[in-house]
Design a protein around this motif. Structure first.
Motif, short mmCIF file in Angstrom:
data_model
loop_
_atom_site.label_atom_id
_atom_site.label_comp_id
_atom_site.label_asym_id
_atom_site.label_seq_id
_atom_site.Cartn_x
_atom_site.Cartn_y
_atom_site.Cartn_z
N SER A 1 45.20 -24.66 -63.49
CA SER A 1 45.57 -23.43 -64.18
C SER A 1 46.89 -23.67 -64.90
O SER A 1 47.73 -24.45 -64.43
N LEU A 2 47.07 -23.00 -66.02
CA LEU A 2 48.28 -23.16 -66.82
C LEU A 2 49.07 -21.85 -66.81
O LEU A 2 48.50 -20.78 -67.02
N TYR A 3 50.37 -21.95 -66.55
CA TYR A 3 51.23 -20.77 -66.51
C TYR A 3 52.19 -20.82 -67.70
O TYR A 3 52.99 -21.74 -67.82
N LEU A 4 52.10 -19.83 -68.56
CA LEU A 4 52.96 -19.72 -69.73
C LEU A 4 53.90 -18.54 -69.53
O LEU A 4 53.46 -17.42 -69.26
N ARG A 5 55.19 -18.79 -69.66
CA ARG A 5 56.17 -17.72 -69.47
C ARG A 5 57.44 -18.08 -70.21
O ARG A 5 57.72 -19.24 -70.51
N PRO A 6 58.27 -17.06 -70.55
CA PRO A 6 59.58 -17.36 -71.14
C PRO A 6 60.49 -17.96 -70.08
O PRO A 6 60.49 -17.51 -68.93
N PHE A 7 61.24 -18.97 -70.42
CA PHE A 7 62.12 -19.61 -69.45
C PHE A 7 63.12 -18.61 -68.86
O PHE A 7 63.56 -18.76 -67.72
N ALA A 8 63.45 -17.57 -69.65
CA ALA A 8 64.43 -16.58 -69.16
C ALA A 8 63.92 -15.77 -67.99
O ALA A 8 64.69 -15.12 -67.30
N SER A 9 62.61 -15.80 -67.74
CA SER A 9 62.05 -15.02 -66.63
C SER A 9 62.13 -15.77 -65.30
O SER A 9 61.86 -15.18 -64.25
N THR A 10 62.49 -17.05 -65.33
CA THR A 10 62.55 -17.85 -64.11
C THR A 10 63.58 -17.27 -63.13
O THR A 10 64.71 -16.97 -63.51
N ASN A 11 63.16 -17.08 -61.88
CA ASN A 11 64.03 -16.54 -60.83
C ASN A 11 64.45 -15.09 -61.06
O ASN A 11 65.43 -14.62 -60.48
N LEU B 1 61.84 -29.10 -60.07
CA LEU B 1 62.55 -28.40 -58.99
C LEU B 1 63.38 -27.21 -59.46
O LEU B 1 64.26 -26.74 -58.73
N GLU B 2 63.11 -26.68 -60.66
CA GLU B 2 63.89 -25.54 -61.13
C GLU B 2 63.49 -24.25 -60.42
O GLU B 2 64.24 -23.27 -60.42
N HIS B 3 62.29 -24.23 -59.83
CA HIS B 3 61.79 -23.02 -59.20
C HIS B 3 60.65 -23.38 -58.27
O HIS B 3 59.95 -24.37 -58.49
N ILE B 4 60.44 -22.57 -57.25
CA ILE B 4 59.31 -22.76 -56.35
C ILE B 4 58.10 -22.05 -56.95
O ILE B 4 58.11 -20.84 -57.14
#
Length: 216
Positions: A29-39, A77-80
């Protein structure tokens, strides 16, 4: 958790390397999101000292495991959550196009940022939309980097331009699936703390795909 994330990052890169060689890896599966939403998007479950922070991406990753690994672009390793593939700014479009082409399921957290809008445009302009689930995340207010209410209004304009109707945001969040329609065929309340519910919705999308393949 970091050990598991490292393993997911390594596996994501092996999938991408196989695609670049023209090989067909297992389903993912592919997850597309804006980097600003991380964490940023999550929920606190429990009371007082028993409260636990649950991140949306981590729940999506768990819900997609029966389908295959969840993959995204980003730094290791930027996010779980999704396994990360790090690529240069000059090749990210080609990387996304390749990953989109072979993904069994596409999960999109939309954004009005140029890169995400380009990805959405590719999806809405092709059959990729029939295997895409759109996330309307819980409206948790604004942060310095991410304001969901403002983002959603801009995203609605982009969908309208592509002749798709994107409903108004729901404060509690929802998952949206269009199938082969310009109106959502499915819109379900998003419960961040219930990955089994998210998994059931993803399975309904896969069932739609299978039915569509049999009848086409």
């Amino acid at each position: 958790e970091l050990y598991g994330q490292r393993a997911r990052d390594l596996y994501a890169n092996s999938v991408f390397a196989a695609l670049q060689r023209g090989e067909k890896p297992g389903p993912y599966s592919l997850y597309l999101r804006p980097f600003a939403s991380t964490n940023v998007i999550g929920a606190n479950v429990g009371i007082g000292m028993q409260a636990e922070r649950i991140e949306l991406e981590a729940q999506i990753e768990r819900a997609t495991r029966p389908i295959g690994p969840l993959i995204a672009l980003g730094a290791p390793l930027e996010h779980i959550g999704a396994g990360r593939i790090q690529v240069g700014d000059d090749v990210w479009r080609a990387a996304i196009a390749l990953l989109l082409k072979h993904a069994k399921l596409i999960v999109v957290l939309p954004s009005s940022r140029a890169g995400t809008l380009q990805e959405i445009g590719i999806i809405l302009g092709s059959a990729l939309v029939t295997r895409t689930v759109l996330i309307d995340p819980p409206n948790l207010g604004s942060s310095k980097t991410y304001n969901h209410a403002i983002e959603w209004a801009k995203i609605q304009a982009a969908f309208k331009k592509a002749s798709f109707h994107l409903p108004d945001e729901q404060r509690g969040g929802s998952l949206i699936f269009y199938g082969d329609s310009r109106e959502p065929l499915l819109r379900e309340h998003l419960q961040i703390d219930a990955e089994d519910r998210i998994e059931r919705i993803f399975n309904r999308v896969l069932k739609f795909q299978k039915t569509r393949e049999v009848t086409s």
